[in-house]
Design an enzyme around this catalytic site. Structure first.
Site, PDB file in Angstrom:
ATOM      1  N   ASP A 239       0.827  -1.203   0.000  1.00 53.84           N
ATOM      2  CA  ASP A 239       0.000   0.000   0.000  1.00 53.84           C
ATOM      3  C   ASP A 239       0.865   1.259   0.000  1.00 53.84           C
ATOM      4  O   ASP A 239       1.518   1.565   0.990  1.00 53.84           O
ATOM      5  CB  ASP A 239      -0.903  -0.022   1.237  1.00 53.84           C
TER       6      ASP A 239
ATOM      7  N   ASP B 184      -2.017   6.117  -4.946  1.00 57.30           N
ATOM      8  CA  ASP B 184      -2.308   5.184  -3.855  1.00 57.30           C
ATOM      9  C   ASP B 184      -2.685   3.809  -4.393  1.00 57.30           C
ATOM     10  O   ASP B 184      -3.801   3.597  -4.863  1.00 57.30           O
ATOM     11  CB  ASP B 184      -3.452   5.769  -3.015  1.00 57.30           C
TER      12      ASP B 184
END
Length: 390
Positions: free
Chosen positions: A122, A301
């Site tokens: 992530d 992201d």
């Protein structure tokens, strides 16, 4: 600056071209599963809403961490209305996509001897956490990290707690231990052994065992170097660069450089504006040769499936879609298959788009864009690069 163009159900990114050389590194295969679209072609509205709420919670936690670590409010947090939500507590490797397309998971090992886990890679957060052996809430179905079985595990004497919008939390103890991804090993890496998982991290909602954040230390809940920064500081990588290919097949995260076999042409690069997230300046979002969104901050992201923007600009964007034309051949394209999440309901002619609005002053550029480009994250030059996939 970064420009996203929407024309004929396609998004395009435009910027200046910069050559990036292939570096020796390791690749970690990652794999994908999508829950945002059902087998009958309908958009899964519940999963879509869950993705938005998950993104809100992640940024709540990391904005708070930034303020604790730096003593200053993050510039993007000033107009973020979700920081005051009610809380229960205070306080190449293969990748697979899980949780409705939000989580690209791959294998890691922790401890001595090594214990194996799967994690979500992530770029929108900075910490590594796993379910601990003493976890009693929502940890069933995950592999537990047993610190008592690792000779290199050291208790940092600190707790951690991440609060979520539904009132639940992920909390536990902080440790340091040896962490290995593919052939790269970082020692004394800070990580969390959770004693409580929130409902969003139960195995039915979050198939990986844990999460490995790849953003900057300033948003770390532990205020400790994230795993990739640990590798760089310990001289384990040839270059301070990692890169992602996120696609239906052949997906990977590449540590220590870029994989030239996966992209073509030169990279377009945009500088990081605030070293917390991989935050860049979004120059515009254009539909039918008209900019519907002006200059605005954006975060790249990999932990968010959707493209989430502020409500006002997303409304302008959708208002400008009808009658749009094909775009420049030099742009990076997001095809209709990525933009379209499926029909709104049975028999409906309306489709749900992957660009959604929320109450925020910035945009989150998630996987629905990133799965159509090869993306590099350069910690040395503090920049993000995009290239066309082969």
């Amino acid at each position: 600056m970064l420009t996203i163009v929407f024309l004929l159900s396609a998004l395009h990114l435009l910027s200046s071209a910069t050559p990036v050389e292939q570096d020796a590194g390791v690749k970690i295969a990652i794999h994908k599963r999508s829950l945002l679209t059902s087998d009958d072609g309908l958009a899964n509205i519940e999963a879509l809403i869950a993705q938005i709420l998950f993104a809100r919670s992640k940024y709540q936690n990391t904005f708070r961490a930034y303020q604790r670590n730096t003593g200053e409010q993050h510039p993007l947090a000033i107009d973020f209305p979700f920081l005051n939500v009610t809380k229960r507590d205070t306080g190449p490797e293969p990748l697979t996509e899980e949780q409705g397309g939000a989580l690209w998971q791959g294998a890691i090992s922790v401890g001595t001897p090594a214990q194996s886990f799967t994690v979500d890679f992530d770029t929108g957060s900075s910490d590594l956490f796993l379910p601990g052996s003493k976890c009693t809430t929502n940890c069933k179905g995950h592999n537990p990290y047993d610190t008592s079985k690792s000779t290199t595990a050291v208790d940092r004497g600190k707790k951690f707690s991440l609060q979520y919008g539904d009132g639940s939390s992920v909390s536990g103890e902080q440790y340091s231990d040896t962490v290995t991804v593919a052939r790269l090993t970082g020692t004394r890496q800070a990580l969390g052994a959770a004693t409580t998982y929130s409902t969003g991290f139960s195995s039915s909602n979050f198939p990986p065992d844990g999460l490995l954040g790849m953003a900057y230390q300033s948003i770390s809940q532990y205020n400790a170097p994230p795993f990739f920064q640990t590798l760089v500081s310990q001289g384990k990588t040839t270059q301070p660069i990692f890169a992602f290919k996120l696609a239906a097949a052949g997906s990977e995260v590449f540590l220590g450089g870029v994989n030239a076999a996966l992209y073509t042409g030169s990279f377009t690069t945009v500088p990081v504006t605030t070293q917390a997230y991989w935050q860049v300046k979004l120059d515009s979002v254009t539909a039918n040769s008209k900019a519907s969104v002006g200059s605005i901050p954006a975060i790249i992201d990999t932990g968010t499936t959707l493209i989430i923007g502020d409500n006002a600009n997303v409304k302008k964007f959708y208002a400008s879609i009808p009658g749009s034309k094909d775009a420049s051949k030099t742009a990076f394209s997001i095809p209709p298959s990525s933009f379209n999440l499926g029909r709104a309901s049975v028999g409906s002619k309306d489709c749900v788009g992957s660009i959604v609005g929320d109450d925020m002053s910035f945009w989150i550029v998630g996987d629905r864009f990133l799965e159509n480009v090869y993306t590099s994250f350069d910690l040395g030059k503090n920049q993000v690069g995009f290239a066309a996939l082969k």
